[in-house]
Design an enzyme around this catalytic site. Structure first.
Site, PDB file in Angstrom:
ATOM      1  N   ASP A   1       0.848  -1.177   0.000  1.00 56.75           N
ATOM      2  CA  ASP A   1       0.000   0.000   0.000  1.00 56.75           C
ATOM      3  C   ASP A   1       0.889   1.235   0.000  1.00 56.75           C
ATOM      4  O   ASP A   1       1.729   1.395   0.884  1.00 56.75           O
ATOM      5  CB  ASP A   1      -0.866  -0.047   1.279  1.00 56.75           C
ATOM      6  CG  ASP A   1      -2.048   0.881   1.183  1.00 56.75           C
ATOM      7  OD1 ASP A   1      -2.120   1.667   0.227  1.00 56.75           O
ATOM      8  OD2 ASP A   1      -2.908   0.820   2.083  1.00 56.75           O
TER       9      ASP A   1
ATOM     10  N   ASP B   1      -2.464   2.488  -6.252  1.00 60.59           N
ATOM     11  CA  ASP B   1      -1.390   2.503  -5.256  1.00 60.59           C
ATOM     12  C   ASP B   1      -1.331   1.236  -4.399  1.00 60.59           C
ATOM     13  O   ASP B   1      -0.693   1.222  -3.361  1.00 60.59           O
ATOM     14  CB  ASP B   1      -1.531   3.723  -4.338  1.00 60.59           C
ATOM     15  CG  ASP B   1      -2.721   3.602  -3.407  1.00 60.59           C
ATOM     16  OD1 ASP B   1      -3.726   3.000  -3.820  1.00 60.59           O
ATOM     17  OD2 ASP B   1      -2.645   4.099  -2.275  1.00 60.59           O
ATOM     18  N   GLU B   2      -2.030   0.188  -4.821  1.00 65.52           N
ATOM     19  CA  GLU B   2      -2.053  -1.038  -4.031  1.00 65.52           C
ATOM     20  C   GLU B   2      -1.930  -2.255  -4.921  1.00 65.52           C
ATOM     21  O   GLU B   2      -2.486  -2.283  -6.012  1.00 65.52           O
ATOM     22  CB  GLU B   2      -3.401  -1.192  -3.311  1.00 65.52           C
ATOM     23  CG  GLU B   2      -3.606  -0.329  -2.112  1.00 65.52           C
ATOM     24  CD  GLU B   2      -4.986  -0.557  -1.525  1.00 65.52           C
ATOM     25  OE1 GLU B   2      -5.383  -1.724  -1.376  1.00 65.52           O
ATOM     26  OE2 GLU B   2      -5.658   0.438  -1.254  1.00 65.52           O
TER      27      GLU B   2
END
Length: 404
Positions: free
Chosen positions: A4, A96-97
């Site tokens: 993350d 973003d993960e």
DNA sequence: TCTGGGGTCCTAGGACCC
DNA sequence: TCTGGGGTCCTAGGACCC
């Protein structure tokens, strides 16, 4: 493993421009609300969704930036590529993960899992100058708990035999997939922590909850339900365009024009991906945030607004009432089918479709070159005019509009 | 928190059919 | 017709995610 990005958009902005480091940075200028912020900004009390004008007023020292989604995408891809040095089995979950399956890689890599996570985190830091938090566990739901455990910059492993020790310290609403409504519901049943849910037996859970939550319950108990899926997502199940305007309105022409604009935008994206919608849904959202929607089946899949709009216009009265005040409109294209249109229609609408297809090829090229809105439907005009503050009806004359 | 935009998946209930 | 039982499809809407 779940990775993350820490305050991802803000971190990328700081990586792009290191002079921002240490300052409170907020991204979201173009949307009018904070969509991401640095930890320094968070420390001031800035929260997601806080209106930009309020941030400006209350925290004049904050650096407010518009989102630069091209850079975010580039950083995102580079980040995932670094992880792929260790395993190909990577699922890009959001910008973003990601999830990655490291099972068994400790032996060939001759490293402990913890060492692998550390290496990945370091390489991302060194090469991209952004910080990430990483979690490792038997299932996705638990890996998410792990990556959130210590932010920013944390690395957390949850072995199966320690799962309950983590869950007992995790409020149920922090679990991925359990939102506000379900938390309240579960709290009433005496479930406060994730541990409280995990230790219930299956009969209780299936009686009280529906399918997605039963799967969460399994994953909390280290039973893998959702595998890491490395297939690159290259298509959409639906395409949606919505817009909120101010002031809210009851004017049906205005609302239809906004819907026209939504539809044009959605169709344009659909054409870009060579997708056609078999169904289209419209909705109106009132001042009170109540939704009114309806869904329409098309005779043949289409991505041509000129074809779809008259159909939508006919259904509009189903959702509109003149005694309600609306703030948002939206259009969703669904049941998307990909590829060229081929099916011959019985009544020859496809001929019309093909004509518009040719026109849109040209229009799309113009839009590509000169920007969104250079050519648009006359029915969308009101919606565009709305964007200009203090615009009047006579502005139409000044704009020297061409009509198709 | 007076609250943006883009997605996914699931369920209940009605219509309709045999 | 005052109606049994089983099934599918469609639509609206809920809930959640980033």
């Amino acid at each position: 493993m779940h990775i993350d990005g820490d305050a991802f958009f803000a971190s990328v902005e700081i990586a792009k421009n290191p002079s921002l480091r240490g300052k409170p940075v907020v991204v979201g200028k173009e949307r009018g609300i904070a969509s991401a912020f640095s930890y320094e900004a968070k420390a001031l009390g800035i929260t997601r969704g806080l209106p930009i004008y309020q941030i400006h007023k209350r925290f004049p020292q904050v650096v407010i930036l518009p989102g630069d989604y091209i850079s975010y995408t580039t950083y995102s891809e580079k980040m995932f590529d670094i992880v792929r040095r260790y395993t190909d089995n990577l699922e890009e979950y959001s910008i973003d993960e990601c999830f990655a399956d490291l099972t068994g890689w400790d032996k060939p890599l001759k490293m402990s899992y913890e060492k692998i996570l550390l290496r990945i985190q370091n390489e991302i830091k060194e090469e991209l100058d952004i910080s990430v938090s990483i979690g490792l566990a038997s299932t996705k739901v638990l890996a998410k708990v792990a990556s959130k455990w210590r932010k920013p910059g944390g690395i957390t492993l949850i072995p199966d035999n320690l799962v309950y020790e983590f869950l007992i310290k995790t409020p149920i609403e922090k679990i991925w997939g359990i939102g506000r409504r379900t938390s309240v519901y579960l709290n009433k049943k005496g479930i406060i922590t994730a541990y409280d849910l995990a230790i219930k037996d299956e009969a209780w859970v299936t009686h009280i909850l529906s399918k997605p939550y039963i799967e969460i319950w399994k994953e909390l108990n280290c039973i893998l339900v959702s595998k890491v899926d490395p297939r690159k997502k290259d298509t959409y199940a639906s395409i949606q365009k919505t817009r909120t305007f101010y002031p809210p309105t009851s004017n049906p022409e205005m609302l239809m024009s906004q819907i026209s604009k939504n539809l044009e935008g959605a169709c344009s994206k659909a054409r870009h991906y060579s997708l056609r919608a078999s169904r289209v849904a419209i909705f109106l959202k009132t001042q009170e945030f109540r939704y009114y929607s309806c869904e329409i089946s098309l005779l043949a899949p289409s991505n041509i607004p000129e074809i779809i709009l008259p159909i939508v216009r006919k259904e509009f009265p189903k959702v509109f009432r003149s005694d309600r005040v609306y703030r948002t409109t939206g259009v969703t294209l669904r049941d998307l089918v990909s590829g060229e249109m081929r099916q011959e229609s019985l009544f020859g609408e496809d001929k019309k479709d093909k004509k518009f297809e040719i026109i849109h090829k040209e229009v799309d090229a113009l839009v590509e070159k000169f920007g969104v809105g250079v050519v648009h439907l006359a029915s969308t005009n009101k919606a565009f005019r709305k964007q200009t503050r203090g615009a009047t009806d006579t502005d139409d004359l000044d704009r020297n509009l061409l009509f198709l």
